[in-house]
Design an enzyme around this catalytic site. Sequence first.
Site, PDB file in Angstrom:
ATOM      1  N   LYS A 133       4.086   9.066  -1.915  1.00 56.76           N
ATOM      2  CA  LYS A 133       3.082   7.864  -2.549  1.00 56.76           C
ATOM      3  C   LYS A 133       1.866   8.405  -2.141  1.00 56.76           C
ATOM      4  O   LYS A 133       1.331   8.691  -1.347  1.00 56.76           O
ATOM      5  CB  LYS A 133       3.232   6.524  -1.921  1.00 56.76           C
ATOM      6  N   SER A 142       3.761  -1.946  -5.404  1.00 60.88           N
ATOM      7  CA  SER A 142       2.723  -0.807  -5.712  1.00 60.88           C
ATOM      8  C   SER A 142       3.345   0.562  -5.620  1.00 60.88           C
ATOM      9  O   SER A 142       2.616   1.575  -6.044  1.00 60.88           O
ATOM     10  CB  SER A 142       1.641  -1.017  -4.709  1.00 60.88           C
ATOM     11  N   SER A 166       5.834  -4.228  -1.638  1.00 56.01           N
ATOM     12  CA  SER A 166       5.768  -3.004  -2.358  1.00 56.01           C
ATOM     13  C   SER A 166       6.925  -1.732  -2.462  1.00 56.01           C
ATOM     14  O   SER A 166       6.671  -1.034  -3.190  1.00 56.01           O
ATOM     15  CB  SER A 166       4.265  -2.356  -1.881  1.00 56.01           C
TER      16      SER A 166
END
Length: 319
Positions: free
Chosen positions: A65, A141, A165
């Site tokens: 990420k 997210s 997330s």
Amino acid sequence: IRLGETTSVEIVQECLARIESGDTALQAFVSVDAAGGLARAAELDAEAAANRWQGPLHGIPVAIKDIIDVAGWPTAAGMSAESVAATTGRSQPASDDARLVAWLRQAGAVILGKTVTTAFACFDPPPTRNPHNLECTPGGSSSGSAAAVAAGMCFAAIGSQTGGSITRPAAFCGVAGAKPSLGRVPCAGVVPISEHLDHPGPIARCVADLAVMLDVLIGHDPSDPTSRHTSSPNLVASLAGSPGSLPRLGRLAGLFDDLAEDPARSSLDRAVSAWESAGAKISHPKLPDGFDELLGHHAVVLVAGLTANHESYQATHTG
């Protein structure tokens, strides 16, 4: 790979082909290091041919990420590298791997690329689409991490969770996600939101793969004040120790039922009934008193941390 049925190069090539054919529409990746990934896979195949093994992730393609530092790559956090540098003082591109990335490399992982995150891993919708239906959101997210795993563009990915997330996009995309307890996976090298709530963790295709990832990721980092003095619990061995056993599942009601819509509750009930019919043990634990106040307290801690960690960005971008 260990049985000689395939190679790391073949696996990485397959993932890269899926990225090439599908990511224009999916938009799961910020960047892909195809040349570096293939070169590392070839090195690991040579090690395997000599019966030398880096670790449990030897030759496995993993994505990161884009709030997590990978040496030599920019960390844009869903915004821009310049914004992150101005807000956090981080060097761009990153000078070092985040601790968890270093541990993945030591375990033999091939770092394939960086995945899309919402802006500063917070509230704005991502460009990423859901691989099961491009008209739907993958959740956030850790949007790109979940979508990339679900689309077979990597075997596992790292996400982070401050309020849902990891578990939300994993659920939306039909894969498995794990939010470790606070401090089990080090946050050093991760763009912060709130030190009291930030949890890096893995997204993978199944629970067994999560166990492999967590055994690599869990550990103490002396440079991280939030990191716990704990070692990996050897989750793979725990799963292997009870072959064929069915899980114990808790069906939470209260706040969770109250905030869910009817289709979501019905879907969950059907799944729980199917597990129970197969022999799983189902319990209905009662939520603690005052649990309904949790979301309000969480919002205060999250926003306070976000403001403290990104005050300089807020000051220059307030309308």
